[in-house]
Scaffold this motif. Structure first.
Motif, mmCIF file in Angstrom:
data_model
loop_
_atom_site.group_PDB
_atom_site.id
_atom_site.type_symbol
_atom_site.label_atom_id
_atom_site.label_comp_id
_atom_site.label_asym_id
_atom_site.label_seq_id
_atom_site.Cartn_x
_atom_site.Cartn_y
_atom_site.Cartn_z
ATOM 1 N N ILE A 238 55.433 27.105 10.611
ATOM 2 C CA ILE A 238 56.214 27.861 9.624
ATOM 3 C C ILE A 238 55.468 28.196 8.342
ATOM 4 O O ILE A 238 55.977 28.986 7.535
ATOM 5 C CB ILE A 238 57.519 27.119 9.249
ATOM 6 C CG1 ILE A 238 57.239 25.881 8.386
ATOM 7 C CG2 ILE A 238 58.319 26.771 10.486
ATOM 8 C CD1 ILE A 238 58.501 25.255 7.817
ATOM 9 N N SER B 43 62.279 28.229 6.970
ATOM 10 C CA SER B 43 61.793 29.602 7.185
ATOM 11 C C SER B 43 62.827 30.624 6.737
ATOM 12 O O SER B 43 62.484 31.657 6.141
ATOM 13 C CB SER B 43 61.473 29.813 8.668
ATOM 14 O OG SER B 43 60.357 29.053 9.069
ATOM 15 N N LYS C 289 51.156 30.423 12.129
ATOM 16 C CA LYS C 289 51.089 31.662 11.366
ATOM 17 C C LYS C 289 49.638 31.861 10.966
ATOM 18 O O LYS C 289 49.171 31.281 9.995
ATOM 19 C CB LYS C 289 51.977 31.580 10.128
ATOM 20 C CG LYS C 289 53.459 31.613 10.450
ATOM 21 C CD LYS C 289 54.247 31.924 9.211
ATOM 22 C CE LYS C 289 55.716 32.125 9.533
ATOM 23 N NZ LYS C 289 56.491 32.582 8.411
ATOM 24 N N ARG D 130 63.496 25.588 10.912
ATOM 25 C CA ARG D 130 64.062 26.938 10.977
ATOM 26 C C ARG D 130 64.807 27.288 9.692
ATOM 27 O O ARG D 130 64.748 28.433 9.217
ATOM 28 C CB ARG D 130 64.996 27.058 12.193
ATOM 29 C CG ARG D 130 64.262 27.135 13.523
ATOM 30 C CD ARG D 130 65.191 27.419 14.674
ATOM 31 N NE ARG D 130 66.060 26.284 14.972
ATOM 32 C CZ ARG D 130 65.729 25.301 15.785
ATOM 33 N NH1 ARG D 130 64.546 25.292 16.381
ATOM 34 N NH2 ARG D 130 66.572 24.305 16.029
#
Length: 271
Positions: free
Chosen positions: A234, A213, A13, A210
């Motif tokens: 993340i 997030s 990111k 995941r």
């Protein structure tokens, strides 16, 4: 610690200048310091954690990461500095009150009840926010009213198929997922995760990453993490500690290119 620092992680990111635009600060520290006798463990740490963002606190062993966590959650009192949660000064506030305000923490060691079922673990966590924690005279059947809400959390984290299994029988990775479910049941505004990936296999790491997030979509997440691939994938913001002080801060690509960070993690050619 896993994964060398590299600037070219595909899913990092990295949107320079826009990490925190439009996101409000929900947890803040200014000039945070902690001395143990003559030893300075944390020195002049400034930190802003934003709503709906994942913020990583990283650094080599002994950098002061867990001490910062303990200060933020009030398990330790700072020698100096201020801590603000949701706009309120919590610097001298007791940890139980801070938790009720919405600052919830997990630990490196999984904190679940191994001899209760997965569903029962989440029901226990739901008792306080639903006003049942001190009503000890009520029969156990009174907790059945929490089943529907508990199942919602289990579905959110992907454990609904294991609701009747004993927590002790879960794999290590799923135990950590259950722990996240129990912390979500406390309705946190800010979720602090202390090395959530520690000891996991690669498949579990991906699943938990995941999940983090996902849960960060409507709350702030601050996590201590050694798996730098997870941090790159993340985290919106990264703060690097060394010897209790901030060495670098920014998005992952920015801090991974900092030569001081490379040396802190990997040493120099002469070491």
């Amino acid at each position: 610690m896993t994964v060398a620092i590299t600037a070219g992680t595909a899913n990092a990111k990295a949107s320079p200048g826009s990490d925190d635009e439009g996101a409000r600060v929900v947890l803040s520290a200014r000039g945070l310091r902690k001395d143990f006798g003559g030893f300075n463990a944390v020195n002049n740490v400034d930190l802003d954690v934003h709503h709906a963002k994942v913020h990583a606190l990283i650094g080599p062993n002994g950098a002061g990461k867990t001490t910062v966590f303990n200060l933020l959650t009030k398990f330790l009192q700072p020698t100096s500095g201020t801590i603000t949660l949701l706009g309120e000064n919590i610097t001298r506030m007791p940890p139980a009150k801070v938790a009720r305000m919405g600052l919830v923490r997990s630990f490196q060691i999984s904190a679940i009840f191994p001899h209760l079922t997965v569903l029962e673990n989440v029901r226990v966590a739901l008792q306080r926010p639903n006003g049942l924690a001190v009503q000890f005279w009520r029969p156990m059947s009174a907790l059945d009213e929490l089943n529907e809400r508990a199942m919602q959390f289990l579905e959110q984290v992907g454990l609904n198929d294991a609701r009747h299994a004993l927590a002790a029988d879960l794999s290590y990775g799923r135990k950590r997922v259950l722990e996240i479910a129990t912390t979500l049941a406390l309705d946190p505004k800010v979720l602090l995760l202390d090395e959530p990936m520690a000891g996991m296999g690669q498949e579990d790491v991906g699943n938990v990453a995941r999940l983090i997030s996902k849960v960060a979509q409507d709350r702030a997440v601050l996590m201590v993490e050694h798996n730098l691939r997870v941090v790159a994938d993340i985290c919106d913001h990264v703060t690097v500690l060394q010897r209790g002080e901030i060495l670098a801060a920014g998005d992952y690509r920015t801090v991974s290119q900092d030569e001081r960070v490379r040396i802190a993690y990997m040493g120099t050619e002469h070491e």
